[in-house]
Motif scaffolding. Structure first.
Motif, PDB file in Angstrom:
ATOM      1  N   GLY A  50     -33.050  11.684 -11.456  1.00 54.25           N
ATOM      2  CA  GLY A  50     -32.204  12.615 -10.709  1.00 54.25           C
ATOM      3  C   GLY A  50     -30.732  12.294 -10.874  1.00 54.25           C
ATOM      4  N   ALA A  51     -30.397  10.999 -10.843  1.00 58.23           N
ATOM      5  CA  ALA A  51     -29.000  10.595 -10.993  1.00 58.23           C
ATOM      6  C   ALA A  51     -28.466  10.939 -12.376  1.00 58.23           C
ATOM      7  N   LEU A  54     -27.888  14.702 -12.689  1.00 57.46           N
ATOM      8  CA  LEU A  54     -26.708  15.120 -11.925  1.00 57.46           C
ATOM      9  C   LEU A  54     -25.417  14.469 -12.427  1.00 57.46           C
ATOM     10  N   GLY A  55     -25.555  13.532 -13.365  1.00 60.08           N
ATOM     11  CA  GLY A  55     -24.368  12.892 -13.925  1.00 60.08           C
ATOM     12  C   GLY A  55     -23.891  11.675 -13.161  1.00 60.08           C
ATOM     13  N   ILE A  56     -24.637  11.276 -12.123  1.00 58.19           N
ATOM     14  CA  ILE A  56     -24.211  10.142 -11.304  1.00 58.19           C
ATOM     15  C   ILE A  56     -24.325   8.836 -12.085  1.00 58.19           C
ATOM     16  N   SER A  57     -25.371   8.722 -12.899  1.00 62.33           N
ATOM     17  CA  SER A  57     -25.565   7.484 -13.655  1.00 62.33           C
ATOM     18  C   SER A  57     -24.409   7.239 -14.620  1.00 62.33           C
ATOM     19  N   ALA A  58     -23.890   8.323 -15.210  1.00 65.91           N
ATOM     20  CA  ALA A  58     -22.762   8.167 -16.124  1.00 65.91           C
ATOM     21  C   ALA A  58     -21.548   7.618 -15.387  1.00 65.91           C
ATOM     22  N   VAL A  59     -21.352   8.094 -14.162  1.00 62.16           N
ATOM     23  CA  VAL A  59     -20.244   7.599 -13.345  1.00 62.16           C
ATOM     24  C   VAL A  59     -20.471   6.135 -12.995  1.00 62.16           C
ATOM     25  N   LEU A  60     -21.724   5.801 -12.660  1.00 63.12           N
ATOM     26  CA  LEU A  60     -22.072   4.423 -12.314  1.00 63.12           C
ATOM     27  C   LEU A  60     -21.775   3.479 -13.473  1.00 63.12           C
ATOM     28  N   PHE A 129     -31.791   6.038 -19.203  1.00 57.05           N
ATOM     29  CA  PHE A 129     -31.783   7.487 -19.050  1.00 57.05           C
ATOM     30  C   PHE A 129     -30.448   8.112 -19.456  1.00 57.05           C
ATOM     31  N   VAL A 130     -29.376   7.336 -19.450  1.00 59.20           N
ATOM     32  CA  VAL A 130     -28.072   7.865 -19.846  1.00 59.20           C
ATOM     33  C   VAL A 130     -27.858   7.775 -21.357  1.00 59.20           C
ATOM     34  N   THR A 131     -28.428   6.755 -21.991  1.00 57.78           N
ATOM     35  CA  THR A 131     -28.190   6.550 -23.421  1.00 57.78           C
ATOM     36  C   THR A 131     -29.358   6.987 -24.311  1.00 57.78           C
ATOM     37  N   PHE A 132     -30.593   6.764 -23.872  1.00 59.79           N
ATOM     38  CA  PHE A 132     -31.757   7.066 -24.693  1.00 59.79           C
ATOM     39  C   PHE A 132     -32.160   8.530 -24.585  1.00 59.79           C
TER      40      PHE A 132
END
Length: 205
Positions: A50-51, A54-60, A129-132
């Protein structure tokens, strides 16, 4: 899709904190506990899915402070679980001389929480989940739906692999649950969890 599924299976099979916890809980409390820990792991993955969507992981991952806070919390949790497992091993070893008093009553919510936190507090899962995941997304069209579909495939493979894993551990349970054998496995699991915590503490975004 087949390439993604194959790559996901390889990544899931690599030993990590969730596998260590699933193994430990399956041995200590039986098949149900192992399956609940696995289910908790999937729920922890869903937080990162979910993060990521929604783009939250990229911010993290872009924020050094947020990443550091998450990895420190995750590392502390793994150390705590490692120490608890080592203490459990000492208690199990005592059973080998006092008689096997292993309690088969599984505390479902506790096992579920173990699996959930092991993945939800692991920034390496967010990194995955952000890179793969984006490597398999289309450059046009409904990216979100495809991301959710791939995430569902990943979760299904996770459930299938660890279900077979738990059943295998349970089938070997009569031998593996002998106090001395189980104590050695718990000692190894405890040390692995502390090792995973150390590796996580030095992980960079």
């Amino acid at each position: 899709m087949l390439t993604f599924a194959a790559a996901s299976l390889v990544l899931i099979m690599i030993p990590g904190p969730d596998q260590a916890l699933i193994t430990r809980n399956s041995l200590v409390s039986g098949r149900r506990a192992g399956l609940l820990t696995m289910l908790g792991g999937v729920l922890g993955l869903s937080v990162h899915v979910g993060a990521a969507v929604l783009g939250i992981s990229a911010v993290l991952l872009a924020s050094a402070t947020a990443f550091t806070v998450l990895k420190v919390v995750g590392a502390v949790y793994l150390v705590w679980m490692g120490i608890a497992t080592l203490r459990s091993a000492r208690h199990t070893m005592k059973e080998s001389t006092d008689g096997d008093t292993w309690d088969r009553g599984a505390k479902g919510r506790k096992n579920l929480r173990h699996g959930f936190l092991s993945n939800a507090l692991n920034p390496k899962v967010a990194l995955f989940f952000v890179t793969f995941l984006p490597q398999f997304l289309p450059t046009r069209g409904s990216v979100m739906l495809k991301a959710l579909l791939l995430s569902a495939v990943f979760a299904a493979i996770y459930l299938l692999w660890f279900s077979l894993y738990v059943l295998t551990v349970d089938r070997l349970g009569r031998w593996l649950r002998r106090p001395r054998v189980r104590a050695r496995i718990e000692q190894t699991t405890g040390l692995l969890l502390i090792g995973f915590a150390a590796r996580l503490a030095f992980q960079s975004p």
